[in-house]
Design a protein around this motif. Sequence first.
Motif, PDB file in Angstrom:
ATOM      1  N   SER A   1      67.346 -24.601  11.213  1.00 55.22           N
ATOM      2  CA  SER A   1      68.058 -24.904   9.978  1.00 55.22           C
ATOM      3  C   SER A   1      67.101 -25.451   8.928  1.00 55.22           C
ATOM      4  O   SER A   1      66.000 -25.918   9.222  1.00 55.22           O
ATOM      5  N   TRP A   2      67.567 -25.426   7.696  1.00 52.49           N
ATOM      6  CA  TRP A   2      66.739 -25.913   6.591  1.00 52.49           C
ATOM      7  C   TRP A   2      66.459 -27.398   6.741  1.00 52.49           C
ATOM      8  O   TRP A   2      65.360 -27.880   6.485  1.00 52.49           O
ATOM      9  N   SER A   3      67.457 -28.156   7.173  1.00 53.69           N
ATOM     10  CA  SER A   3      67.231 -29.593   7.391  1.00 53.69           C
ATOM     11  C   SER A   3      66.166 -29.822   8.458  1.00 53.69           C
ATOM     12  O   SER A   3      65.318 -30.709   8.328  1.00 53.69           O
ATOM     13  N   ASP A   4      66.191 -29.024   9.518  1.00 57.43           N
ATOM     14  CA  ASP A   4      65.177 -29.137  10.566  1.00 57.43           C
ATOM     15  C   ASP A   4      63.789 -28.807  10.021  1.00 57.43           C
ATOM     16  O   ASP A   4      62.797 -29.453  10.364  1.00 57.43           O
ATOM     17  N   ARG A   5      63.719 -27.807   9.155  1.00 63.20           N
ATOM     18  CA  ARG A   5      62.424 -27.417   8.594  1.00 63.20           C
ATOM     19  C   ARG A   5      61.848 -28.528   7.720  1.00 63.20           C
ATOM     20  O   ARG A   5      60.659 -28.826   7.771  1.00 63.20           O
ATOM     21  N   ILE A   6      62.719 -29.137   6.910  1.00 67.32           N
ATOM     22  CA  ILE A   6      62.264 -30.227   6.045  1.00 67.32           C
ATOM     23  C   ILE A   6      61.785 -31.404   6.881  1.00 67.32           C
ATOM     24  O   ILE A   6      60.762 -32.027   6.585  1.00 67.32           O
ATOM     25  N   LEU A   7      62.512 -31.725   7.947  1.00 68.33           N
ATOM     26  CA  LEU A   7      62.091 -32.809   8.828  1.00 68.33           C
ATOM     27  C   LEU A   7      60.755 -32.481   9.481  1.00 68.33           C
ATOM     28  O   LEU A   7      59.848 -33.323   9.540  1.00 68.33           O
TER      29      LEU A   7
ATOM     30  N   THR B   1      59.489 -29.602  -0.750  1.00 64.56           N
ATOM     31  CA  THR B   1      58.362 -29.170   0.080  1.00 64.56           C
ATOM     32  C   THR B   1      57.482 -28.154  -0.629  1.00 64.56           C
ATOM     33  O   THR B   1      56.500 -27.687  -0.051  1.00 64.56           O
ATOM     34  N   ALA B   2      57.816 -27.814  -1.873  1.00 67.46           N
ATOM     35  CA  ALA B   2      57.041 -26.814  -2.611  1.00 67.46           C
ATOM     36  C   ALA B   2      55.961 -27.506  -3.443  1.00 67.46           C
ATOM     37  O   ALA B   2      55.167 -28.282  -2.915  1.00 67.46           O
ATOM     38  N   TYR B   3      55.941 -27.254  -4.746  1.00 70.54           N
ATOM     39  CA  TYR B   3      54.887 -27.813  -5.597  1.00 70.54           C
ATOM     40  C   TYR B   3      54.892 -29.343  -5.566  1.00 70.54           C
ATOM     41  O   TYR B   3      53.855 -29.999  -5.612  1.00 70.54           O
TER      42      TYR B   3
ATOM     43  N   PRO C   1      57.137 -36.957  -2.385  1.00 72.28           N
ATOM     44  CA  PRO C   1      57.819 -37.133  -1.102  1.00 72.28           C
ATOM     45  C   PRO C   1      58.667 -35.924  -0.722  1.00 72.28           C
ATOM     46  O   PRO C   1      59.209 -35.224  -1.588  1.00 72.28           O
ATOM     47  N   ILE C   2      58.786 -35.690   0.565  1.00 70.76           N
ATOM     48  CA  ILE C   2      59.714 -34.678   1.076  1.00 70.76           C
ATOM     49  C   ILE C   2      61.086 -35.329   1.228  1.00 70.76           C
ATOM     50  O   ILE C   2      61.212 -36.398   1.824  1.00 70.76           O
ATOM     51  N   LEU C   3      62.118 -34.675   0.703  1.00 74.20           N
ATOM     52  CA  LEU C   3      63.472 -35.223   0.737  1.00 74.20           C
ATOM     53  C   LEU C   3      64.345 -34.418   1.703  1.00 74.20           C
ATOM     54  O   LEU C   3      64.331 -33.182   1.649  1.00 74.20           O
ATOM     55  N   PRO C   4      65.099 -35.087   2.568  1.00 71.54           N
ATOM     56  CA  PRO C   4      66.079 -34.359   3.378  1.00 71.54           C
ATOM     57  C   PRO C   4      67.050 -33.609   2.479  1.00 71.54           C
ATOM     58  O   PRO C   4      67.382 -34.065   1.377  1.00 71.54           O
TER      59      PRO C   4
ATOM     60  N   GLU D   1      58.362 -30.594   8.411  1.00 72.18           N
ATOM     61  CA  GLU D   1      57.262 -30.608   7.455  1.00 72.18           C
ATOM     62  C   GLU D   1      56.631 -31.992   7.319  1.00 72.18           C
ATOM     63  O   GLU D   1      55.469 -32.111   6.942  1.00 72.18           O
ATOM     64  N   GLN D   2      57.402 -33.035   7.619  1.00 74.85           N
ATOM     65  CA  GLN D   2      56.892 -34.390   7.447  1.00 74.85           C
ATOM     66  C   GLN D   2      55.991 -34.840   8.595  1.00 74.85           C
ATOM     67  O   GLN D   2      55.387 -35.898   8.532  1.00 74.85           O
ATOM     68  N   PHE D   3      55.883 -33.994   9.636  1.00 74.52           N
ATOM     69  CA  PHE D   3      55.077 -34.368  10.790  1.00 74.52           C
ATOM     70  C   PHE D   3      53.969 -33.360  11.067  1.00 74.52           C
ATOM     71  O   PHE D   3      53.357 -33.394  12.136  1.00 74.52           O
ATOM     72  N   VAL D   4      53.690 -32.473  10.098  1.00 78.36           N
ATOM     73  CA  VAL D   4      52.595 -31.525  10.300  1.00 78.36           C
ATOM     74  C   VAL D   4      51.316 -32.114   9.736  1.00 78.36           C
ATOM     75  O   VAL D   4      51.336 -32.946   8.834  1.00 78.36           O
ATOM     76  N   ASP D   5      50.207 -31.655  10.257  1.00 78.13           N
ATOM     77  CA  ASP D   5      48.900 -32.137   9.812  1.00 78.13           C
ATOM     78  C   ASP D   5      48.528 -31.451   8.506  1.00 78.13           C
ATOM     79  O   ASP D   5      48.536 -30.243   8.427  1.00 78.13           O
TER      80      ASP D   5
END
Length: 257
Positions: free
Chosen positions: A245-251, A157-159, A166-169, A253-257
């Motif tokens: 949780s970190w997993s929740d944050r990564i998930l 989710t960084a650079y 892609p964002i990875l779980p 991030e995939q649905f933000v505008d």
Amino acid sequence: MPRNFKSIAFAASATDEAEAARAELAALYDHVPMEQADVVVALGGDGFMLQTLHAIMDTGKMAYGMNRGSVGFLMNSYTKDGLIERIEKAVCNEIRPLKMQTINADGGKSLAYAINEVSLFRQSYQAAKFKVTVDGRERLAELICDGLLLSTPAGSTAYNFSAHGPILPLEAPLIAMTPVSAFRPRRWRGALLPEKLTVDITVLEPDKRPVNAVADNTEVKSVISVRVTQSEGRTTRLLSDPDHSWSDRILAEQFVD
């Protein structure tokens, strides 16, 4: 299940906000020097958390971050209340970094580890030119681009994300390979690789097109080859609040505008 630990230490980035938070918490909670602690409470932003995770790698210590920076993706929210209870209930994420081995133009070798990503960037006005080999098999005979990233799930989710990777779980056994401004092959947008593979990147025309390699905040100038593998046995541990949780944050991030 409650997490058992004996002692905490406070570490703060060099900002007024982080230092003020450390003073506030130090007045409220018993604490010890970092080398004696089971849990290091890191106060700052994501960059400072990366430094802390590198500092505690392979020590058995855990890092619990509270955001006193800007983005704070790796951090929990800041509050002075209930710190011990929050740490006791936190979820532990074990992270295995990438290992970067480089050879530079004068034959020197270096070794560094990346929790977020290994990145290669052009050093001059001309685009970089790479050959990419995966587990001994040539996959790209010539990649012309501004740079190339190999990201862990933790760093996806960084650079990597800014470069349209892609964002990875967090639990995905994958590495994201993402080009930065690829010119040739023009349609190549990157690849997902199993984490156990060995990636060798050869810099083509290094005198004309010099390249720097970076593992998180460790930079090697004028490299001619880079090998990236998952580290064997090295780990670092990050604590996150169970309701964020970190997993929740990564998930998320995939649905933000």
